[in-house]
Motif scaffolding. Structure first.
Motif, PDB file in Angstrom:
ATOM      1  N   LYS A 143       0.817  -1.215   0.000  1.00  0.00           N
ATOM      2  CA  LYS A 143       0.000   0.000   0.000  1.00  0.00           C
ATOM      3  C   LYS A 143       0.855   1.271   0.000  1.00  0.00           C
ATOM      4  N   ASP A 144       2.038   1.185   0.635  1.00  0.00           N
ATOM      5  CA  ASP A 144       2.913   2.361   0.669  1.00  0.00           C
ATOM      6  C   ASP A 144       3.406   2.749  -0.721  1.00  0.00           C
ATOM      7  N   ASP A 145       3.461   1.762  -1.598  1.00  0.00           N
ATOM      8  CA  ASP A 145       4.050   2.018  -2.916  1.00  0.00           C
ATOM      9  C   ASP A 145       3.006   2.109  -4.023  1.00  0.00           C
ATOM     10  N   LYS A 146       1.757   1.968  -3.636  1.00  0.00           N
ATOM     11  CA  LYS A 146       0.671   1.867  -4.611  1.00  0.00           C
ATOM     12  C   LYS A 146       0.627   3.081  -5.554  1.00  0.00           C
ATOM     13  N   LYS A 147       0.793   4.260  -4.974  1.00  0.00           N
ATOM     14  CA  LYS A 147       0.671   5.477  -5.756  1.00  0.00           C
ATOM     15  C   LYS A 147       1.758   5.527  -6.841  1.00  0.00           C
ATOM     16  N   ARG A 148       2.996   5.268  -6.408  1.00  0.00           N
ATOM     17  CA  ARG A 148       4.109   5.291  -7.348  1.00  0.00           C
ATOM     18  C   ARG A 148       3.923   4.233  -8.419  1.00  0.00           C
ATOM     19  N   PHE A 149       3.431   3.090  -7.985  1.00  0.00           N
ATOM     20  CA  PHE A 149       3.211   1.997  -8.914  1.00  0.00           C
ATOM     21  C   PHE A 149       2.213   2.408 -10.005  1.00  0.00           C
ATOM     22  N   ASP A 150       1.101   2.995  -9.587  1.00  0.00           N
ATOM     23  CA  ASP A 150       0.078   3.399 -10.560  1.00  0.00           C
ATOM     24  C   ASP A 150       0.635   4.413 -11.556  1.00  0.00           C
ATOM     25  N   ILE A 151       1.469   5.320 -11.047  1.00  0.00           N
ATOM     26  CA  ILE A 151       2.063   6.327 -11.941  1.00  0.00           C
ATOM     27  C   ILE A 151       2.965   5.647 -12.976  1.00  0.00           C
ATOM     28  N   ALA A 152       3.781   4.680 -12.499  1.00  0.00           N
ATOM     29  CA  ALA A 152       4.686   3.985 -13.417  1.00  0.00           C
ATOM     30  C   ALA A 152       3.890   3.268 -14.508  1.00  0.00           C
ATOM     31  N   VAL A 153       2.794   2.641 -14.114  1.00  0.00           N
ATOM     32  CA  VAL A 153       1.985   1.914 -15.098  1.00  0.00           C
ATOM     33  C   VAL A 153       1.357   2.877 -16.100  1.00  0.00           C
ATOM     34  N   SER A 154       0.859   3.986 -15.585  1.00  0.00           N
ATOM     35  CA  SER A 154       0.215   4.872 -16.542  1.00  0.00           C
ATOM     36  C   SER A 154       1.244   5.534 -17.453  1.00  0.00           C
ATOM     37  N   ASN A 155       2.474   5.718 -16.939  1.00  0.00           N
ATOM     38  CA  ASN A 155       3.552   6.194 -17.824  1.00  0.00           C
ATOM     39  C   ASN A 155       3.807   5.209 -18.949  1.00  0.00           C
ATOM     40  N   ALA A 156       3.906   3.932 -18.578  1.00  0.00           N
ATOM     41  CA  ALA A 156       4.171   2.911 -19.594  1.00  0.00           C
ATOM     42  C   ALA A 156       3.033   2.890 -20.603  1.00  0.00           C
ATOM     43  N   HIS A 157       1.854   3.083 -20.107  1.00  0.00           N
ATOM     44  CA  HIS A 157       0.653   3.142 -20.921  1.00  0.00           C
ATOM     45  C   HIS A 157       0.774   4.230 -21.979  1.00  0.00           C
ATOM     46  N   GLU A 158       1.362   5.349 -21.547  1.00  0.00           N
ATOM     47  CA  GLU A 158       1.479   6.477 -22.470  1.00  0.00           C
ATOM     48  C   GLU A 158       2.719   6.377 -23.352  1.00  0.00           C
ATOM     49  N   GLY A 159       3.395   5.241 -23.274  1.00  0.00           N
ATOM     50  CA  GLY A 159       4.519   5.051 -24.185  1.00  0.00           C
ATOM     51  C   GLY A 159       5.876   5.379 -23.592  1.00  0.00           C
ATOM     52  N   LYS A 160       5.942   5.604 -22.262  1.00  0.00           N
ATOM     53  CA  LYS A 160       7.251   5.897 -21.653  1.00  0.00           C
ATOM     54  C   LYS A 160       7.756   4.649 -20.923  1.00  0.00           C
ATOM     55  N   SER A 161       8.963   4.233 -21.240  1.00  0.00           N
ATOM     56  CA  SER A 161       9.543   3.112 -20.502  1.00  0.00           C
ATOM     57  C   SER A 161       9.856   3.571 -19.094  1.00  0.00           C
ATOM     58  N   THR A 162       9.606   2.697 -18.143  1.00  0.00           N
ATOM     59  CA  THR A 162       9.745   3.110 -16.747  1.00  0.00           C
ATOM     60  C   THR A 162      10.409   2.014 -15.931  1.00  0.00           C
ATOM     61  N   ASP A 163      11.194   2.439 -14.935  1.00  0.00           N
ATOM     62  CA  ASP A 163      11.704   1.493 -13.943  1.00  0.00           C
ATOM     63  C   ASP A 163      11.196   1.922 -12.584  1.00  0.00           C
ATOM     64  N   ILE A 164      10.833   0.950 -11.784  1.00  0.00           N
ATOM     65  CA  ILE A 164      10.333   1.297 -10.453  1.00  0.00           C
ATOM     66  C   ILE A 164      10.670   0.150  -9.519  1.00  0.00           C
ATOM     67  N   SER A 165      11.021   0.483  -8.281  1.00  0.00           N
ATOM     68  CA  SER A 165      11.143  -0.607  -7.315  1.00  0.00           C
ATOM     69  C   SER A 165      10.094  -0.385  -6.241  1.00  0.00           C
ATOM     70  N   PHE A 166       9.489  -1.460  -5.838  1.00  0.00           N
ATOM     71  CA  PHE A 166       8.412  -1.345  -4.848  1.00  0.00           C
ATOM     72  C   PHE A 166       8.319  -2.635  -4.048  1.00  0.00           C
ATOM     73  N   LYS A 167       7.609  -2.535  -2.961  1.00  0.00           N
ATOM     74  CA  LYS A 167       7.470  -3.714  -2.107  1.00  0.00           C
ATOM     75  C   LYS A 167       6.206  -4.479  -2.487  1.00  0.00           C
ATOM     76  N   ILE A 168       6.257  -5.800  -2.383  1.00  0.00           N
ATOM     77  CA  ILE A 168       5.037  -6.582  -2.535  1.00  0.00           C
ATOM     78  C   ILE A 168       4.781  -7.328  -1.238  1.00  0.00           C
ATOM     79  N   ALA A 169       3.524  -7.402  -0.869  1.00  0.00           N
ATOM     80  CA  ALA A 169       3.132  -8.138   0.333  1.00  0.00           C
ATOM     81  C   ALA A 169       2.414  -9.387  -0.148  1.00  0.00           C
ATOM     82  N   LEU A 170       3.014 -10.538   0.091  1.00  0.00           N
ATOM     83  CA  LEU A 170       2.468 -11.773  -0.442  1.00  0.00           C
ATOM     84  C   LEU A 170       1.455 -12.382   0.515  1.00  0.00           C
ATOM     85  N   PRO A 171       0.554 -13.232  -0.033  1.00  0.00           N
ATOM     86  CA  PRO A 171      -0.450 -13.847   0.838  1.00  0.00           C
ATOM     87  C   PRO A 171       0.207 -14.607   2.000  1.00  0.00           C
TER      88      PRO A 171
END
Ligand code: C2E
Ligand code: CA
Ligand code: CA
Length: 723
Positions: free
Chosen positions: A209-237
């Motif tokens: 959840k702490d990284d959700k905002k940055r993650f969404d931005i990275a995805v929408s950047n990629a969506h718009e044609g910009k290659s992106t790198d991002i590191s974020f945490k995942i919380a597994l089940p």
């Protein structure tokens, strides 16, 4: 689609077959008809391959296991094991799954053909054999097999590389919300291979959840044609948290994003522990000097731009060394730990009134030893700085239980404010340090703000003061010894131990210059303790070496005299060094004794009870009350150099000196004249029955190895008379 759950041991991962060394393919021929075998061999002579032949199915199986051929040419109708059984058996062998098997048969009906395929054959050839066709058929299958083999090997290599790099690749179908991913991608998420839509859902859900905002931005950047790198945490089940580095390649017009995941958790952990080592203090876990400097620099930078103030507090524990020395380093560390958590408590935002902390940034650090710093930044005024400092002091002075003892420790805090007291880190730290010394000088346990007037205090002195703190730990102190000589026999009766500071840059620093600083900063207590110990050790060494025992005198400063641990400290040293009390003399100035005569009397009585000798130093310079002198259990009077230096010419000094000598005789005290430099002074004093002489005439203070020679060799009489 199911897949075995990810396993961390990769024993069942596909094996890599490396290419054969000679590069030639092997072909295994199985035929129970010798004439047929010969024909086949002949026809394949031109084909560049190793030919292996077997006369029946079981031999064929054995040779396959041994040679791992790239192709098998088997007869269908054989006695014993027939071609169907052979194919089925071979397919079940490891490495037999995909080797091409060409079956030769004379039976061309559809049932037989169907049965041939289903038992595992790759292809078949109907007799009679057209040899040219056979040759080409074999070449074709070898090529196909090789190509398949290579493709498989490279996909194994790729998977292996991905596993080692903990890197998975994927294609994200944005329309269908599907994530098509490589095996390693699943492994990173600790899940078995699942359908792409399920994996997509799981992936989106895992983003921390702490990284959700940055993650969404990275995805929408990629969506718009910009290659992106991002590191974020995942919380597994399974509750594991991992850090993922994700590369998103720009979305192609068709709403697909290509990309990779990499599990960088371990890398992050290593980085974190390296950072911990480099930037944090291991005893208290607080930031160390380096990190503090970074924080402070950053804060100053910001403050400069935004016109804030920054307060730098320098905190030094009072008497920490004594705790460390008396209770041991373990207890010392524990105390530092306790103090650091108290510091953290007292600056914790939630514990402070909101007005204190609105927009206030606080950073703590341990600089080393018992020194801490506290930085308050983003200040719009310094009103609260004092409040915070007082809160810290109050918290620190609460009793601490250490190894069963309840001790109370206090601290001295000096504060410098940016930009008033300095516009850079070095100046601010130096000035906060200077303010802290001011607190020490005024009795410790307090807070002092650096002020402009302190700027006029000589820089040299401040520097000397801070160097002196290190002198004890760095073995820069040493004792010189000046003999006290019997006026009649010229024998050495004893020595006065006089401290010297061998400063790494300044050379020998006189006690006249640093004893007052030591007194103001409170350092005189540990230094004085060191002097007594060093003198007693020297005495012990001399005794052990068989040198005839002489008395040894040490000077006690007023501050030491007021220290409640003085006597117990001396006792402990005497025990350690087996010091006979009668040889240890304490020189105390009359001013110190008269300051609080009643308590002085009490202490002197105890010293006396311990068997120690007591001298009154610098006698005649201060104000003394003869009636007290009568009650003090004193052994020696030392006439100050002031009265000796102009003898015998000065009538006034001669009168005073004569009076002091008479007083000493009346009170039955031994008398030592200090600062005797000439033979006239010596003769004058001897004629008036002064007992002992100390001065350059016989010897200046010297290192112990020179002093010891004076014990056994009396100073010559004749030479002196003739001077
Ligand atoms: P003090 O106790 O009066 O020590 C005598 C001082 O006179 C010594 O100076 C000694 O070197 C000097 N002196 C001795 N004979 C002569 C002489 O013939 N002519 C002249 N001009 N001077 C002579 P020093 O060693 O520089 O020590 C100065 C003072 O520093 C001492 O005065 C004492 O008050 C203090 N001091 C020295 N060592 C210690 C120490 O271990 N603890 C304390 N608390 N004070 C010390
Ligand atoms: Ca002295
Ligand atoms: Ca003296």
């Amino acid at each position: 689609m199911t897949h075995p759950p990810s396993s961390r041991s990769h024993t069942n991962s596909p094996t890599l077959n490396l290419p054969k060394k000679d590069g030639l393919d092997s072909v295994l021929v199985i035929n129970d008809d010798p004439a047929m075998r010969e024909l086949i061999e002949k026809s394949l002579q031109k084909a560049a391959c190793n030919l292996i032949t077997a006369a029946n199915g079981p031999d064929g199986i054995a040779l396959f296991k041994k040679h791992n051929p790239q192709l098998i040419l088997a007869d269908l109708q054989m006695s014993g094991m027939d071609g169907y059984t052979f194919c089925a058996t071979l397919r079940a062998l490891p490495g037999g799954e995909d080797v091409p098997i060409i079956v030769i048969t004379s039976d061309a009906d559809s049932n037989a053909i169907e049965r041939t395929y289903s038992s595992g054959a790759t292809d078949f050839i109907i007799k009679p054999i057209y040899w040219a066709v056979l040759h080409h058929r074999i070449q074709y299958h070898l090529r196909t097999h090789r190509a398949m083999h290579e493709a498989r090997q490279s996909s194994i290599l790729l998977a292996e590389a991905q596993r080692i790099a903990k890197l998975g690749n994927w294609i994200w179908d944005l329309d269908k919300q599907e994530l098509h991913a490589s095996d390693e991608s699943y492994r990173i998420f600790d899940v078995p291979k699942v359908a792409p839509d399920i994996f997509h859902a799981l992936f989106i859900r895992s983003v921390h959840k702490d990284d959700k905002k940055r993650f969404d931005i990275a995805v929408s950047n990629a969506h718009e044609g910009k290659s992106t790198d991002i590191s974020f945490k995942i919380a597994l089940p399974n509750k594991h948290i991992k850090t993922i580095q994700m590369h998103l390649d720009s979305s192609r017009g068709d709403h697909h994003i290509f990309g990779t995941f990499q599990d960088i958790s371990e890398q992050r952990r290593t980085e974190a522990s390296i950072r911990q080592l480099a930037y944090y203090d291991s005893i208290t876990g607080l930031p160390n000097r380096d990190l503090f400097k970074e924080h402070l620099n950053m804060a100053l930078h910001q403050a400069g731009r935004n016109h804030y103030q920054v307060a730098v507090m320098f905190l030094d524990l009072d008497n920490f060394k004594r705790v460390n020395d008396s209770l041991g380093h373990g207890a010392g560390d524990q105390l530092l730990h306790t103090i650091s958590s108290r510091l953290q408590d007292s600056v914790r935002a939630s514990d402070m009134a909101a007005r204190d902390t609105s927009e206030m940034d606080i950073s703590l650090a341990r600089l080393g030893g018992d020194e801490f710093t506290i930085m308050l930044s983003c200040l719009h005024g310094i009103d609260h700085v004092n409040t915070v400092a007082q809160r810290i002091l109050a918290r620190i002075t609460q009793p601490v239980t250490l190894g069963g003892n309840n001790i109370v420790i206090s601290a001295s805090i000096g504060i410098a404010i940016y930009p008033e007291d300095g516009d850079n880190m070095t100046t601010l730290l130096k000035n906060a340090d200077a303010a802290m010394y001011k607190v020490k000088a005024e009795g410790r346990n307090g807070v002092f703000f650096y002020d402009q007037s302190m700027r006029h205090q000589s820089h040299d002195r401040l520097e000397l003061e801070s160097d002196l703190h290190k002198a004890l730990d760095n073995d820069q102190l040493t004792l010189y010894y000046q003999p006290k000589v019997d006026t009649q026999s010229h024998k050495v009766i004893g020595f006065e131990a006089l401290i010297r500071w061998i400063h790494p840059q300044k050379g020998i620093v006189s006690p006249i210059d640093f004893i007052p600083i030591a007194e103001e900063s409170g350092l005189i207590v540990p230094i004085g303790q060191w002097v007594i110990q060093a003198a007693c050790r020297q005495h012990q060494a001399w005794r052990k070496a068989g040198v005839p025992p002489v008395s040894i005198a040490v000077n006690l400063s007023a501050y030491q005299f007021a220290d409640e641990h003085l006597l117990s400290g001396i006792k402990e040293i005497m025990q350690q060094t087996h010091m006979p009390a009668k040889y240890l003399e304490l020189e105390i100035t009359e001013t110190v004794l008269m300051r609080d005569a009643d308590s002085a009397l009490h202490i002197l009585n105890e010293m006396k009870a311990m068997g120690l000798k007591i001298s009154i130093d610098d006698f005649g310079t201060g104000y003394s009350s003869i009636s007290y002198l009568k009650h003090f259990p004193v052994d020696v009077l030392k006439i100050d150099r002031e009265f000796v230096k102009d003898l015998p010419e000065s009538e006034q000094d001669a009168t005073i000196t004569t009076a002091i000598i008479m007083l000493a005789k009346a009170l039955n005290l031994r008398l030592v004249a200090e600062g005797v430099e000439t033979v006239e002074q010596l003769n004058w004093l001897r004629d008036r029955y002064c007992d002992q002489i100390q001065g350059y005439f016989f010897s200046p203070p010297v290192p112990p190895e020179i002093a010891v020679k004076m014990i056994t060799t009396p100073f010559p009489q004749g030479a002196i008379q003739s001077k």
